[in-house]
Design an enzyme around this catalytic site. Structure first.
Site, PDB file in Angstrom:
ATOM      1  N   SER A 208       0.855  -1.181   0.000  1.00  0.00           N
ATOM      2  CA  SER A 208       0.000   0.000   0.000  1.00  0.00           C
ATOM      3  C   SER A 208       0.892   1.232   0.000  1.00  0.00           C
ATOM      4  O   SER A 208       2.120   1.120   0.055  1.00  0.00           O
ATOM      5  CB  SER A 208      -0.889   0.006   1.237  1.00  0.00           C
ATOM      6  OG  SER A 208      -0.102   0.360   2.359  1.00  0.00           O
ATOM      7  N   LYS A 209       0.254   2.399  -0.018  1.00  0.00           N
ATOM      8  CA  LYS A 209       1.017   3.650  -0.083  1.00  0.00           C
ATOM      9  C   LYS A 209       1.993   3.794   1.087  1.00  0.00           C
ATOM     10  O   LYS A 209       2.982   4.501   0.979  1.00  0.00           O
ATOM     11  CB  LYS A 209       0.053   4.845  -0.109  1.00  0.00           C
ATOM     12  CG  LYS A 209      -0.734   4.914  -1.405  1.00  0.00           C
ATOM     13  CD  LYS A 209      -0.975   6.359  -1.832  1.00  0.00           C
ATOM     14  CE  LYS A 209      -1.578   6.449  -3.219  1.00  0.00           C
ATOM     15  NZ  LYS A 209      -3.014   6.178  -3.228  1.00  0.00           N
ATOM     16  N   ARG A 210       1.671   3.114   2.190  1.00  0.00           N
ATOM     17  CA  ARG A 210       2.589   3.173   3.330  1.00  0.00           C
ATOM     18  C   ARG A 210       3.983   2.692   2.945  1.00  0.00           C
ATOM     19  O   ARG A 210       4.975   3.068   3.547  1.00  0.00           O
ATOM     20  CB  ARG A 210       2.095   2.258   4.457  1.00  0.00           C
ATOM     21  CG  ARG A 210       1.015   2.828   5.333  1.00  0.00           C
ATOM     22  CD  ARG A 210       0.659   1.863   6.441  1.00  0.00           C
ATOM     23  NE  ARG A 210       0.205   0.567   5.938  1.00  0.00           N
ATOM     24  CZ  ARG A 210       0.865  -0.565   6.075  1.00  0.00           C
ATOM     25  NH1 ARG A 210       2.008  -0.602   6.713  1.00  0.00           N
ATOM     26  NH2 ARG A 210       0.374  -1.690   5.581  1.00  0.00           N
ATOM     27  N   HIS A 211       4.049   1.798   1.962  1.00  0.00           N
ATOM     28  CA  HIS A 211       5.338   1.233   1.573  1.00  0.00           C
ATOM     29  C   HIS A 211       6.067   2.083   0.540  1.00  0.00           C
ATOM     30  O   HIS A 211       7.136   1.727   0.093  1.00  0.00           O
ATOM     31  CB  HIS A 211       5.131  -0.167   0.977  1.00  0.00           C
ATOM     32  CG  HIS A 211       4.552  -1.142   1.949  1.00  0.00           C
ATOM     33  ND1 HIS A 211       3.228  -1.485   1.941  1.00  0.00           N
ATOM     34  CD2 HIS A 211       5.122  -1.831   2.952  1.00  0.00           C
ATOM     35  CE1 HIS A 211       3.005  -2.365   2.908  1.00  0.00           C
ATOM     36  NE2 HIS A 211       4.130  -2.585   3.546  1.00  0.00           N
ATOM     37  N   GLY A 212       5.476   3.216   0.145  1.00  0.00           N
ATOM     38  CA  GLY A 212       6.101   4.042  -0.890  1.00  0.00           C
ATOM     39  C   GLY A 212       5.184   4.104  -2.089  1.00  0.00           C
ATOM     40  O   GLY A 212       3.978   3.891  -1.970  1.00  0.00           O
TER      41      GLY A 212
END
Ligand code: GLU
Length: 451
Positions: A208-212
């Site tokens: 997800s966006k948390r990972h970049g």
């Protein structure tokens, strides 16, 4: 029968790397078997779909080099390829099911009548999968507002469009028995299904966006090459069964099989992607590298049209110095700057370490005089600098560090002498003299200075 595969994104977001990987597997299979790759836009959720998202998806696919044989902009025998334009077709299909007792009205909506028994299908990745129909509620196929649900539209379209293989994310496994029942109710043979494992971040949680970055076009902006991302995505959850990793598009097409898709989740490893990108950067022709870099150099204000003409050979030599060290196109612009413009500031740590001696200015002035007279090639420049250091009773490294800071403002750069030759005598001398005049520069306080 020639295979027909499809990628069926819902345009409620950008093209995510997971979606791109699904598209890529379908595309590889279609290309491998001389089949057809269809792009179908599943935009029945009008609230959440938008034209911008559709263009973003098309741009992302095009950037990755995934072309479609039928679909938006190219048309085809089963047009339209937008579900929002096929509503009549879904309503007719629902009426057909109702008239045959396979579906019924319930509070304005139409539900599919799930028969008793077990629904089994063979998954190309996971093997046979069975669901007890008792667990499938009689699901809605047409909402009370006249819009079909995903289950209905996807099956009607897969039948109408003659889809033979459905390769999609694992998250659709639980939908598949509903689809199989619908195919059967329509008297159609279900396609072959292959459910691909999801992509996880390094922490083994769904990417997800948390990972970049997750949007394909964000990878373009970050300086990745489409061929590198393509190769990397192809190996997320699929493998050749060998150690071969660097595979061209053609090789991937030749070697792609559904058997090679693994059942386990795939982890998105950015270091690995950087490694792929570096390998593909090394392989690019000079002209292709220039073409890829152009937008980044324009953005950095460093592009000159002469790079296509009089300065082309110079640019190619500079890029040859930068290429072995670069993982992404964005890094070139940073490293390229000192070849075009004088530094406006100097690395403070570098100043403290290499430019704060009382005789630093004198050394640099002497070096400026030395290179003014030196023949302008790597060997002579190096020999003259070393001779100067010896004459002044200092280590050559003192002059090398000072020269690097004077010319680039940084502590790290490609080999100094290669760089000096390409920056040119006038610019080098001017930068050395300017720094000598500015010394001593204010030194940032550091832990060491307080001891
Ligand atoms: N529109 C669906 C999605 O984006 C397609 C799923 C499928 O391939 O059937 O998840």
């Amino acid at each position: 029968m020639t295979p027909r595969l499809r990628f069926a994104p819902s345009p409620t977001g950008y093209l995510h790397v997971g979606g791109a990987r699904t598209a890529l597997f379908n595309w590889l299979y279609a290309r491998r078997h001389g089949g057809t790759f269809v792009l179908r836009i599943e935009d029945t959720d009008t609230q959440r779909s938008s034209d911008d998202m559709v263009s973003g998806i098309l741009d992302g696919l095009r950037w990755l080099g995934i072309d479609w044989d039928e679909g938006p902009e190219v048309g085809g025998p089963h047009a339209p390829y937008f579900q929002s334009q096929r509503l009549d077709r879904y309503r007719a299909a629902v009426s057909d099911l109702v008239s045959r007792g396979c579906a019924y009205e319930d509070d304005g909506a139409i539900r599919f009548r799930v028969p008793q028994g077990t629904t089994t299908f063979h998954d190309e990745v996971h093997g046979p999968i069975s669901f007890d129909n008792a667990h499938l509620e009689s699901f809605v196929i047409l909402r009370s507002d006249g819009h079909p649900t995903y289950h209905l539209s996807v099956v009607v379209d897969d039948i109408d469009m003659g889809i033979t293989h459905v390769v999609r994310g694992d998250d659709h496994i639980s939908n598949t028995p509903k689809h199989v029942l619908l195919f059967e109710a329509f008297g159609a043979t279900p396609p072959r299904f292959a459910h691909v494992p999801l992509i996880m971040g390094a922490d083994k949680k769904r990417l997800s966006k948390r990972h970049g970055a997750t949007s394909v076009l964000e990878y373009e902006r970050q300086g990745y090459l489409p061929d590198a991302l393509f190769n990397f995505l192809a190996l997320l959850g699929w493998g050749t069964g060998t150690d071969d990793e660097l595979l061209s598009r053609e090789e991937l097409v030749q070697r792609f099989t559904l058997d090679g898709i693994s059942g386990g989740n795939a982890v998105f490893n950015t270091d690995k992607l950087d490694w792929f990108n570096h390998q593909y950067l090394l392989k690019l022709s000079d002209d292709a590298l220039v073409a890829h870099l152009r937008p980044f150099l324009i953005e950095a204000g460093l592009w000159r049209d002469a790079f296509h003409s009089t300065d082309h050979a110079w640019l190619v030599q500079v890029l040859a110095l930068l290429r072995p060290r670069a993982q992404r196109l964005t890094e070139f612009a940073t490293q390229f700057r000192p070849f075009c413009v004088a530094p406006t500031e100097y690395d403070t740590e570098g100043v403290r370490k290499h430019l704060s001696a009382s005789d630093s200015a004198a050394h640099i002035t002497a070096l400026a005089a030395c290179v003014t007279a030196s023949a302008w090639n790597v060997e002579t420049l190096e020999r003259d600098l070393r001779a100067l250091a010896e004459a002044r009773g200092i280590k050559a490294a003192v002059l090398i560090h000072a020269a690097r800071l004077a010319v680039t403002g940084r502590m790290v750069s490609p080999g100094l002498f290669d760089m000096l030759v390409l920056i040119g005598r006038n610019a080098v001398v001017t930068r050395l003299q300017r720094l000598a005049r500015q010394l001593p520069l204010p030194v940032a306080p550091s832990a060491a200075a307080h001891e």
